[in-house]
Design a protein around this motif. Structure first.
Motif, PDB file in Angstrom:
ATOM      1  N   ARG A   2      -9.754   1.925   6.080  1.00 55.25           N
ATOM      2  CA  ARG A   2      -8.327   2.177   5.942  1.00 55.25           C
ATOM      3  C   ARG A   2      -7.941   1.950   4.486  1.00 55.25           C
ATOM      4  O   ARG A   2      -8.150   0.863   3.933  1.00 55.25           O
ATOM      5  CB  ARG A   2      -7.514   1.251   6.852  1.00 55.25           C
ATOM      6  CG  ARG A   2      -6.030   1.599   6.701  1.00 55.25           C
ATOM      7  CD  ARG A   2      -5.117   0.965   7.715  1.00 55.25           C
ATOM      8  NE  ARG A   2      -3.746   1.276   7.311  1.00 55.25           N
ATOM      9  CZ  ARG A   2      -2.732   0.432   7.372  1.00 55.25           C
ATOM     10  NH1 ARG A   2      -2.899  -0.762   7.863  1.00 55.25           N
ATOM     11  NH2 ARG A   2      -1.529   0.800   6.972  1.00 55.25           N
ATOM     12  N   HIS A   4      -4.894   2.466   1.457  1.00 55.15           N
ATOM     13  CA  HIS A   4      -3.478   2.710   1.183  1.00 55.15           C
ATOM     14  C   HIS A   4      -3.283   2.979  -0.306  1.00 55.15           C
ATOM     15  O   HIS A   4      -3.759   2.214  -1.162  1.00 55.15           O
ATOM     16  CB  HIS A   4      -2.629   1.505   1.601  1.00 55.15           C
ATOM     17  CG  HIS A   4      -1.157   1.734   1.400  1.00 55.15           C
ATOM     18  ND1 HIS A   4      -0.390   2.493   2.260  1.00 55.15           N
ATOM     19  CD2 HIS A   4      -0.302   1.301   0.416  1.00 55.15           C
ATOM     20  CE1 HIS A   4       0.865   2.524   1.838  1.00 55.15           C
ATOM     21  NE2 HIS A   4       0.944   1.809   0.717  1.00 55.15           N
ATOM     22  N   ASN A  26      -9.111   6.641   6.909  1.00 52.90           N
ATOM     23  CA  ASN A  26      -7.730   6.568   7.367  1.00 52.90           C
ATOM     24  C   ASN A  26      -6.859   6.286   6.137  1.00 52.90           C
ATOM     25  O   ASN A  26      -6.836   5.176   5.621  1.00 52.90           O
ATOM     26  CB  ASN A  26      -7.586   5.454   8.410  1.00 52.90           C
ATOM     27  CG  ASN A  26      -6.148   5.280   8.880  1.00 52.90           C
ATOM     28  OD1 ASN A  26      -5.282   6.095   8.572  1.00 52.90           O
ATOM     29  ND2 ASN A  26      -5.906   4.207   9.616  1.00 52.90           N
ATOM     30  N   THR A  28      -3.257   6.246   4.025  1.00 56.43           N
ATOM     31  CA  THR A  28      -1.793   6.214   4.007  1.00 56.43           C
ATOM     32  C   THR A  28      -1.356   6.072   2.548  1.00 56.43           C
ATOM     33  O   THR A  28      -2.170   5.798   1.666  1.00 56.43           O
ATOM     34  CB  THR A  28      -1.238   5.033   4.826  1.00 56.43           C
ATOM     35  OG1 THR A  28      -1.757   3.792   4.293  1.00 56.43           O
ATOM     36  CG2 THR A  28      -1.628   5.155   6.291  1.00 56.43           C
ATOM     37  N   ILE A  63      -5.892  -3.470   6.018  1.00 57.56           N
ATOM     38  CA  ILE A  63      -6.188  -2.480   4.977  1.00 57.56           C
ATOM     39  C   ILE A  63      -7.441  -2.912   4.226  1.00 57.56           C
ATOM     40  O   ILE A  63      -7.542  -4.040   3.742  1.00 57.56           O
ATOM     41  CB  ILE A  63      -4.994  -2.339   4.012  1.00 57.56           C
ATOM     42  CG1 ILE A  63      -3.789  -1.712   4.732  1.00 57.56           C
ATOM     43  CG2 ILE A  63      -5.368  -1.497   2.793  1.00 57.56           C
ATOM     44  CD1 ILE A  63      -2.535  -1.631   3.879  1.00 57.56           C
TER      45      ILE A  63
END
Length: 450
Positions: A2, A4, A26, A28, A63
């Motif tokens: 993940r 970000h 993933n 974001t 994260i």
């Protein structure tokens, strides 16, 4: 994984976000504003933030990595939350290295020519269907994104910018890639807001040489005296491979590389040197000179680098990214040398911090002397936006060393002037890393008085 992104809308940032999304991560991200084409491209992959602005609630302990863009500030609430949680925070060049540390890393640095050399290498590798990753500073024809990061590719080609990595990492980006093969195209002072003296700027390239892996290789332009000096003085345990302008001839506006007489779709000594650098890199990657020449013959240039907007029997109109003194002079020289029988109207927009600084402006001395009509444009709103003291026509003429130089600070007046000129047997060269106050350059190119 993940990941970000803080300030996901940046040119390199949004391309890296897309590349990692394609890799199955993933992803974001957040930003306070996202412009085109970043917004549409992020939206097409479902990565555009639903709302603009910073939200510390989006920073959670699960994260794996935060990637921080240069646009963010050191007091960004998401950054502060990530630091408080002890999350791993990377600049994008650090994360590119993290994703490529087991690959052969080719890093192209220098004050000018980086994008073109990188683009040439990518073009040749793509021509022979090689498997490679890359990071390049322009959108290239035939390439979906400006960044590609995979598990399979054995090599990555990286355009290495000397600007700072992030708000909390003040190292130049190209120091962070630890090249196996490094390229330096030349050194011309830039980014004075970060490197206020030429000595400080030069030292960044000396440090870059020191970051090349032991027993690695440095390909460098021996025509540049400052660069040649730092290469000679470097104690790095690397192989040094010089290059210069290859043997060539120009016939009927077409440049041919000798002895094979390979026709090029690009021109000018600076592009010939870029071609030499790209050829040497490709040789290190197993592509011989004959194969390189076969592929490079179809290379049409990087975006906004001597990009042909319109051509007739008497007039060519070019758009170019040139904005620094060395790029400005090299581009003017290239067009004049390629079309010896035509006049040249050359127009440069000054809008970077360095170019609008009255002290640095003196670096432009004599750079436009070879243009038959030399024009400098500065959007009158730029000074207030950058909170800088405005430059006058006299300031510009004195710094360029040319009293005949024309000065405009209004785009409509500049366009009206260009439209009333007679462009018979005359080329037009429009140079800027900005947008000439929103002027429609393509329409202008099509409607000139020829």
């Amino acid at each position: 994984m993940r990941i970000h992104f803080i300030a996901i809308g940046g040119s390199a940032m949004h391309n890296l976000a897309i590349a990692l999304h394609k890799k199955g991560f993933n992803v974001t991200g957040s930003d306070d504003v996202v412009f085109e084409p970043s917004s549409s491209r992020l939206a097409s992959y479902g990565l555009l933030p639903a709302e603009m602005g910073w939200n510390e609630e989006s920073i959670t302990p699960d994260i794996d990595a935060v990637i921080l863009g240069m646009h963010a500030r050191v007091d960004n609430p998401e950054l502060l939350k990530a630091q408080a949680l002890g999350l791993k925070i990377y600049s994008y060049p650090e994360y590119i290295y993290e994703q490529s540390k087991d690959k052969l890393r080719v890093v192209i640095g220098g004050s000018h020519g980086k994008t073109t050399i990188t683009s040439m290498i990518l073009h040749v590798l793509n021509y022979y269907k090689r498997d490679f990753d890359y990071l390049v500073g322009a959108q290239l024809a035939g390439f979906d994104t400006m960044v590609k990061v995979t598990d399979s590719a054995p090599v990555i080609i990286i355009e290495g910018d000397e600007y700072l990595a992030s708000p909390i990492d003040r190292r130049p980006k190209f120091h962070l890639y630890h090249a196996n093969i490094g390229v330096i195209s030349g050194i011309a002072w830039d980014h004075i807001n970060v490197f206020p003296t030429f000595g400080e700027y030069i030292s960044q390239f000396s440090k870059f040489i020191d970051t090349i892996s032991p027993n690695g290789k440095l390909i460098y332009c021996e025509n540049d005296p400052e660069l040649r000096k730092i290469v000679i003085n470097s104690k790095a345990n690397i192989e040094r491979i010089p290059y210069g302008v290859p043997a060539h001839e120009v016939i009927d506006g077409v440049t041919y590389i000798l002895p094979q007489r390979t026709p090029l779709k690009v021109f000018g000594d600076h592009n010939l040197m870029n071609t030499s650098a790209a050829r040497l890199v490709c040789e290190q990657l197993g592509i011989n000179e004959n194969d390189f020449n076969q592929a490079i013959a179809s290379f049409t240039g990087a975006a906004k680098r001597l990009e042909l907007l319109n051509a007739s029997k008497q007039t060519n109109v070019y758009k170019d990214f040139a904005h620094s003194p060395s790029k400005l002079k090299a581009t003017i020289d290239a067009v004049k040398a390629q079309f010896k029988d035509r006049k040249l109207v050359a127009c440069i927009e000054l809008h970077t911090f360095s170019s609008l600084n009255k002290t640095f402006l003196q670096q432009y001395q004599d750079t436009m002397n070879d243009a038959d009509v030399a024009i400098v444009y500065i959007d009158e709103k730029t000074f207030s936006q950058k909170k800088m003291e405005p430059l006058t026509e006299k300031d510009v003429q004195t710094s360029f060393g040319d009293e005949r130089l024309l000065f405009f600070n209004n785009a409509a007046q500049l366009e009206a002037y260009l439209r009333q000129l007679d462009f018979a047997q005359t080329n037009l060269l429009l140079m800027s890393s900005g947008n000439f106050g929103g002027m429609d350059l393509v329409r202008l190119a099509l409607e000139l008085n020829v």
